[in-house]
Design an enzyme around this catalytic site. Structure first.
Site, PDB file in Angstrom:
ATOM      1  CB  SER A  32      -0.895   0.004   1.243  1.00 47.84           C
ATOM      2  OG  SER A  32      -1.519   1.263   1.358  1.00 47.84           O
ATOM      3  CB  THR A  79      -7.742  -0.869   0.810  1.00 50.63           C
ATOM      4  OG1 THR A  79      -7.749  -1.139  -0.579  1.00 50.63           O
ATOM      5  CG2 THR A  79      -6.614  -1.650   1.470  1.00 50.63           C
ATOM      6  CE  LYS A  83     -11.998   0.312  -0.669  1.00 50.82           C
ATOM      7  NZ  LYS A  83     -11.936   1.072  -1.917  1.00 50.82           N
ATOM      8  CG  ASP A 119     -12.760   4.606  -2.729  1.00 50.42           C
ATOM      9  OD1 ASP A 119     -11.617   4.989  -2.442  1.00 50.42           O
ATOM     10  OD2 ASP A 119     -13.223   3.505  -2.361  1.00 50.42           O
ATOM     11  N   GLY A 145     -19.238  -4.230  -9.059  1.00 50.07           N
ATOM     12  CA  GLY A 145     -18.951  -4.635  -7.685  1.00 50.07           C
ATOM     13  C   GLY A 145     -18.831  -3.411  -6.791  1.00 50.07           C
ATOM     14  N   GLY A 146     -18.170  -3.608  -5.654  1.00 48.70           N
ATOM     15  CA  GLY A 146     -18.027  -2.529  -4.679  1.00 48.70           C
ATOM     16  C   GLY A 146     -17.285  -1.320  -5.233  1.00 48.70           C
ATOM     17  CG  ASN A 167     -20.804  -6.740 -13.768  1.00 48.21           C
ATOM     18  OD1 ASN A 167     -19.597  -6.526 -13.667  1.00 48.21           O
ATOM     19  ND2 ASN A 167     -21.446  -7.593 -12.985  1.00 48.21           N
ATOM     20  CE1 TYR A 246      -3.249   1.851  -5.794  1.00 46.67           C
ATOM     21  CE2 TYR A 246      -0.891   1.712  -6.104  1.00 46.67           C
ATOM     22  CZ  TYR A 246      -1.998   1.573  -5.295  1.00 46.67           C
ATOM     23  OH  TYR A 246      -1.844   1.173  -3.995  1.00 46.67           O
ATOM     24  N   GLY A 266      -5.017   4.435 -11.867  1.00 47.17           N
ATOM     25  CA  GLY A 266      -5.791   4.996 -10.761  1.00 47.17           C
ATOM     26  C   GLY A 266      -4.971   5.615  -9.639  1.00 47.17           C
TER      27      GLY A 266
END
Ligand code: ATR
Length: 301
Positions: A32, A79, A83, A119, A145-146, A167, A246, A266
């Site tokens: 992270s 993360t 979440k 986010d 999704g989330g 999707n 990312y 990202g």
């Protein structure tokens, strides 16, 4: 600077008397970038704080988070894959966290744990900073999704012209259309769902898309959710393709580049959502003290 320590030992807030302690919780979490980002914000805004990684066992998020806050922890970023657990844990949710169905920022005030989702706001700010016009845009969001749900509210708030959510399986995309129908109507956005297979038929896309966002987990394994047959229906040279993953040029980004489109990973979203969390925790008055775009440039260099 950041530590690669992933154990809870060094995240025990009681070990840091006099310094406000924060953490990012995920599993895995070793790579992270959040500790480095918050460290830079703390330096820019002259804040004394300590920010570490926390890696709860997959089924132990609530226990780990409760122990962290009971020991004096001030705030936590959350993360993958926690979440939803974070949303369940929070005593109070902000409206945007409710709509997002997920929480990526927690903090404790007056004995209560608050949950928010930064986010979507982070994604929108990164896109606007990159010069991408959202008002009146034709947007395709891939994934339901989330990660997709988390950004839909703030994107719709920008009043795009149309918004297609595509999707692999149709049920989840249909659900998101229902959840966001009122918001879309209030912003006069044409909101519709598609399957990934639908995208192979030009008649089922609102070609061309100004903005195509990959919010699927496919980016993590470096498959693209866009099939070879669908590429031509989705990307044109004026498109902007954004992958929430990312640190690499994903297959999705490569498809867009081959069609002459512009692309981004990202990382900017990561920095911007962190900035919002930092301001929630340390005070909105610090907005002028921190410089997320400079932190993003540092991370890229
Ligand atoms: P997240 O919180 O990262 O969004 P999630 O809620 O498990 O994780 O959702 C994963 C998303 O990625 C879903 O939209 C999933 O599609 P399905 O709903 O059809 O499962 C999508 N996804 C995962 N792997 C994919 C792949 N290889 N190709 C296309 N879509 C994929």
């Amino acid at each position: 600077m950041s530590s690669t320590n992933t154990t809870s030992l060094h995240t025990d807030p009681s070990l840091f008397a006099g310094v406000d302690v924060y953490a990012v919780a995920g599993n895995p979490i070793a790579h992270s970038k959040s500790p480095a980002i918050h460290q830079r914000f703390a330096e820019q805004a002259n804040q004394r704080m300590h920010y570490r990684r926390l890696q709860p066992e997959i089924n132990s998020f609530a226990k780990a988070a409760q122990a962290f806050f009971a020991a004096g922890g001030k705030g936590m970023n959350v993360t993958v894959p926690f979440k939803l657990d974070a949303q369940t844990l929070a005593d109070v949710l902000t409206p945007r966290a409710q709509l997002a169905g997920a929480v990526n920022a927690l903090w404790k005030t007056e004995g209560k744990i608050f949950g928010d989702n930064t986010d979507g706001a982070g994604l929108v700010r990164d896109l606007l900073a990159k010069g991408i016009a959202l008002h009146g845009a034709r947007i395709l969001l891939i994934g339901a999704g989330g990660a997709a749900r988390g950004v839909m509210g703030p994107l719709l708030e920008q009043s795009p012209k149309s918004f297609i959510i595509a999707n692999r399986s149709s049920a989840k995309a249909d659900d998101l259309v229902k959840i966001f129908a009122d918001l879309a109507a209030s912003k006069e956005v044409a909101l519709e769902s598609r399957t990934l297979l639908d995208l192979e038929a030009a008649t089922k896309t609102l070609h061309p898309f100004d903005l195509v966002i990959n919010a699927t987990a496919a980016g993590l394994t470096d498959e693209s959710p866009v099939s070879l047959k669908a590429v031509g229906n989705i990307f044109v040279p004026s498109s902007f393709a954004y992958d929430m993953v990312y640190g690499k040029t994903t297959s999705f980004m490569q498809q867009a580049l081959q069609r002459g489109a512009r692309v981004s990973d990202g990382l900017g979203m990561l920095v911007e959502q962190a900035a919002d969390a930092f301001l929630l925790w340390r005070g909105a008055q610090l907005a002028t003290a921190i410089d997320p775009r400079a932190v993003l440039a540092e991370l890229r260099s």
